[in-house]
Design a protein around this motif. Sequence first.
Motif, PDB file in Angstrom:
ATOM      1  N   ARG A 116     -11.202   2.046  -8.874  1.00  0.00           N
ATOM      2  CA  ARG A 116     -11.260   1.421  -7.556  1.00  0.00           C
ATOM      3  C   ARG A 116     -12.233   0.247  -7.567  1.00  0.00           C
ATOM      4  O   ARG A 116     -13.359   0.373  -8.057  1.00  0.00           O
ATOM      5  N   ASP A 200     -10.388  -2.766  -3.052  1.00  0.00           N
ATOM      6  CA  ASP A 200      -9.984  -1.446  -2.551  1.00  0.00           C
ATOM      7  C   ASP A 200     -10.938  -0.854  -1.519  1.00  0.00           C
ATOM      8  O   ASP A 200     -10.648   0.200  -0.945  1.00  0.00           O
ATOM      9  N   GLY A 201     -12.073  -1.514  -1.301  1.00  0.00           N
ATOM     10  CA  GLY A 201     -13.003  -0.956  -0.335  1.00  0.00           C
ATOM     11  C   GLY A 201     -14.296  -1.729  -0.279  1.00  0.00           C
ATOM     12  O   GLY A 201     -14.454  -2.776  -0.924  1.00  0.00           O
ATOM     13  N   GLU A 214     -12.288   6.994   4.492  1.00  0.00           N
ATOM     14  CA  GLU A 214     -11.159   6.125   4.195  1.00  0.00           C
ATOM     15  C   GLU A 214     -10.664   5.564   5.513  1.00  0.00           C
ATOM     16  O   GLU A 214     -10.308   6.313   6.426  1.00  0.00           O
ATOM     17  N   VAL A 219     -11.484   2.309   1.187  1.00  0.00           N
ATOM     18  CA  VAL A 219     -12.745   3.054   1.180  1.00  0.00           C
ATOM     19  C   VAL A 219     -13.777   2.220   1.932  1.00  0.00           C
ATOM     20  O   VAL A 219     -13.923   1.022   1.684  1.00  0.00           O
ATOM     21  N   ARG A 256     -11.083  10.805  -1.456  1.00  0.00           N
ATOM     22  CA  ARG A 256     -10.013  10.996  -2.432  1.00  0.00           C
ATOM     23  C   ARG A 256     -10.592  11.632  -3.692  1.00  0.00           C
ATOM     24  O   ARG A 256     -10.757  10.968  -4.706  1.00  0.00           O
TER      25      ARG A 256
END
Length: 281
Positions: A116, A200-201, A214, A219, A256
């Motif tokens: 990630r 991704d975050g 999330e 994220v 996750r």
Amino acid sequence: MARRPNARTLFVSDLHLGTPDAQAQLLLNLMRLVRPERLYLVGDVFDLIAMKRRAISVLDGHQQRLVRHILRLARTGCEVIYIPGNHDAAFRTFCGETFRSIEVRRDAVHVTQDGRRLLVSHGDEFDGHFKAPRWKLVVGEMALHTMRRTNRWTVQARRRMGRPYWSLSAALKRRSGNVKHFAGAFRQSALARVRREGVDGYIGGHIHIPFFGECEGFVYCNDGDWVENCTALVEEFDGRLRLVDWQNKTLVDDPRPPSGHREKTETEDWLADEEGQLTSD
């Protein structure tokens, strides 16, 4: 001889060293329990603004020991990345340089062990997104200083009585509707940048409101602070993330996890309630 790392990454922010509010002893306790391969200092490590106002600006014994511990980590092989915040913005002049094995960056993209890509920044770049009347900002600043001063007295009193750390100001913030709305607006600004950057975050600090979950498929983590909440983010060797307190107690586990079912903690239930209220407002 340096002890072997027992975690992949540790993220801490908003230490505010140089002020009497900094809980350096508690962070040092966590860093003796969590020995990372990589350490992110996510802004406001030193409170240069407060130090400039004080007649005598020195680090107390606990703060000095914490700084020496971080320098020792960098010297003995831990990758230390320092992302200055708004209270230590003067160090942004040195972004892109390395001092005593500590890299200074404006922001970073951290890749977890499970792949990630997470944007890491202090978060003060989102301040311009929040609009409020001048009088509200002034009153809010005064209330903040009052809360922190009261919190300092509470912490000292509990410590003398041998009671564990507990933050009055953090408890009051959790019950404030204005704080909830502010945290939600900050989160939306962070997620907007995440979309633009194609990652991704997000991991940040700045607002002293820890959160991990999330959100909209991304994220989102605010690793909190070391003035009130005393929280941090830990990445394990398998890429799993945990929001922890100063005792390395897991407050919120990875949304996750690699595998397996787990029960929600009380803190996660509370954060879920907060998220529901923010969504419905």
